[in-house]
Design an enzyme around this catalytic site. Structure first.
Site, PDB file in Angstrom:
ATOM      1  N   CYS A 148      -6.498   5.397  -0.414  1.00 19.11           N
ATOM      2  CA  CYS A 148      -6.719   4.927   0.963  1.00 19.11           C
ATOM      3  C   CYS A 148      -6.340   5.957   2.011  1.00 19.11           C
ATOM      4  CB  CYS A 148      -5.917   3.662   1.225  1.00 19.11           C
ATOM      5  SG  CYS A 148      -6.635   2.231   0.433  1.00 19.11           S
ATOM      6  N   SER A 149      -5.550   6.947   1.652  1.00 15.88           N
ATOM      7  CA  SER A 149      -5.133   7.950   2.634  1.00 15.88           C
ATOM      8  C   SER A 149      -6.016   9.186   2.620  1.00 15.88           C
ATOM      9  CB  SER A 149      -3.673   8.350   2.382  1.00 15.88           C
ATOM     10  OG  SER A 149      -2.835   7.245   2.581  1.00 15.88           O
TER      11      SER A 149
END
Ligand code: CO8
Length: 372
Positions: A156-157
Site C-alpha cells: 500500500c505504500s
C-alpha cells in the site's frame, strides 16, 4: 541539489462498479450454496458453516460503499467469485500496462509534458502481473518515454515510496522528470469468498508526474520533504510467489490471496502512522496546525478519522482530510493519490499538505507538499 515539484496526476477508473448490496447478494448466494454442498461436514462439526455478510456491517466497519473493478461478472458469479481477465498475447499490452498508461497520459496532459521528456518510469504497486520483463519498461515503450524504468513493490505504500525514490533522483540530478505509476488490480488478489475481507478492495490506476523545479511556470506542488519507514509484520500477508510450483497441495490455498488480521493492523498501524507523520513534520519545520490538507491512505474511515485528529490535534474540518474510499474502496497504493488528485486543485499558493500511505510491511511513507 535540485528542487522537485509534482506537476500532474492522473486517475484511471474502471467503468464497472459493484455496490455493497450487489456484493453481499453474491457472497450470500455463494455461502448458501457452499453450506448446502458441505451440509454433512457442517453437521458433523468438521467445518463451520459460512455466515452471511451484510452491507450495514461493511459501511459501519470500513466506510466503503462501492468499488470499481475490471470484471464485475466474474466477481459476482457465486460459482466463480473472482474476476475473469483472459490471457493476452505477448504482443498486446498487459492489463497493468494498459491502465497505467491511461493514468500516466492524464498526468502528462495535466502538466503539459510530452512522454518523450520523461526519463524515469516507476511502476510501483502491490502486485505485478508477471515476473519479467518489468511492467514499467512495457509502459515506457507504450508511452514513448525515454530514460529507464523499473518495478517496485511496497504494497500500500508503493506510491509514496516511489515518489521518494523519484524525488531523490531528481534532487541528485540523475533525472529531470519521473512518472510514478500505480496500477492496482486488487480484485485479482482479494479472496472474495471470505466475508472478513471480501468488501475491502477495488481496482484503479494512478500516476504522479514529478519534475525538476527550476522556476517551473505552471501550477505545481513543491515537494518539501519525503520520508519512508518500514517495520516487519505478518499481519498483512500474501504468500503467492514464484516458489508456488515447488510446493505440493497448492490448489486453492487461502494464503495465496490477501490475508490480514484487521484488528491487529488497526491497533498497530495507527500509532505507527501518527508518530511517523508528526516526527516528519517536525523534521521538516512544518507545524501540524499549518497543514491545510491530509491525503491519507484509503483503507478505513475510522482509521483516517483517528489519524487526522491525532495529527492535527483537532477534529479535521470538512475537506481537511478527504476520503474517497466510500466510492473506490481500498485501492492499495493508489488510494492517497486518488484523494490528492481529486482534492487539491482548490489549494492556494503557500498552502501546505501531506500525502501519507501505510500498509503491508508494515510500511509508511509521507510527502510534505506546498502549493505554488
Ligand atoms: N458482514 C457481517 N459481519 C462480519 C463481516 C461481514 N462482511 N465480516 C466480519 N464480520 C463479523 C466478524 O465475524 C466479527 O464477529 P464476532 O464479533 O462475532 O467475532 C465482527 O463482525 C467484527 O469483525 P472484525 O473485528 O473483523 O471487524 P472490524 O471492526 O475490525 O473491521 C476491518 C474489519 C474493516 C478489516 C478493520 O479491522 C480494518 O479496516 N482494519 C485495518 C485494515 C487495514 O488498514 N489494512 C491494511 C490495508 S491493506 C494493505 O496495506 C495493502 C496490502 C497489499 C494489497 C492487497 C490487495 C488485495
Amino acid at each position: 541539489m535540485h528542487n522537485v515539484a509534482i506537476t500532474g496526476t492522473g486517475v484511471f477508473t474502471p467503468s464497472q462498479v459493484i455496490t455493497n448490496d450487489e456484493l453481499v447478494a453474491a457472497f450470500n448466494a455463494y455461502a448458501d450454496r457452499w453450506n448446502a454442498e458441505n451440509a454433512d461436514a457442517i453437521a458433523a462439526g468438521e467445518v463451520e458453516a459460512k455466515q452471511h455478510s451484510s452491507s450495514e456491517f461493511i459501511v459501519a466497519a470500513s466506510g466503503i460503499e462501492n468499488r470499481y473493478v475490471l470484471d464485475k461478472e466474474g466477481v459476482l458469479d457465486p460459482s466463480r467469485m473472482h474476476p475473469r481477465l483472459d490471457p493476452r498475447p505477448d504482443d498486446q499490452p498487459g492489463y497493468m500496462a494498459e491502465i497505467g498508461v491511461d493514468a500516466a497520459t492524464k498526468a502528462l496532459a495535466a502538466a503539459g509534458v510530452e512522454a518523450s521528456e520523461v526519463d524515469l518510469i516507476l511502476c510501483a504497486a502491490s502486485n505485478m502481473e508477471r515476473a519479467y520483463p518489468a511492467i514499467a519498461v512495457e509502459i515506457q515503450a507504450l508511452l514513448g518515454a525515454g530514460g529507464f524504468a523499473y518495478d517496485m513493490n511496497v504494497a500500500c505504500s508503493s506510491a509514496t515510496f516511489g515518489i521518494q525514490t523519484a524525488a531523490d533522483m531528481i534532487r541528485a540530478g540523475s533525472i529531470r522528470r519521473a512518472l510514478v505509476i500505480n496500477p492496482e488490480i486488487c480484485s485479482a488478489h482479494l479472496e472474495w469468498r471470505d466475508r472478513d475481507c471480501h468488501f475491502i478492495f477495488g481496482d484503479v490506476a494512478t500516476a504522479t508526474l514529478l519534475e525538476r523545479d527550476e522556476d517551473l511556470d505552471k501550477p505545481k506542488f513543491k515537494v518539501l520533504s519525503t520520508r519512508c519507514a518500514t517495520q516487519f509484520s505478518n499481519n498483512i500477508r500474501n504468500n503467492n510467489g514464484y516458489l508456488r510450483r515447488t510446493q505440493d497441495q497448492m490448489e486453492d490455498r487461502r494464503d495465496m490471496q490477501f490475508m490480514q488480521n484487521g484488528r491487529k493492523v488497526f491497533k498497530e498501524v495507527l500509532p505507527l502512522v501518527s508518530k511517523h507523520i508528526l516526527s516528519h513534520l517536525q523534521e521538516t519545520g512544518v507545524a501540524a496546525g499549518d497543514l491545510r490538507r491530509l491525503w491519507l491512505h484509503q483503507a478505513n474511515k475510522t482509521m483516517n478519522d483517528y489519524i487526522g485528529k491525532k495529527v492535527l490535534g483537532r477534529t479535521p474540518a470538512p475537506h481537511a482530510q478527504p476520503n474517497i474510499l466510500q466510492d473506490y474502496a481500498n485501492t492499495s497504493s493508489a488510494g492517497s493519490i486518488i484523494a490528492f488528485s481529486q482534492n487539491s486543485s482548490d489549494l492556494a499558493p503557500g498552502d501546505k499538505g501531506l500525502i501519507c500511505s501505510f500498509g503491508a510491511g508494515y510500511s509508511v511513507g509521507s510527502v510534505v507538499v506546498e502549493r505554488a
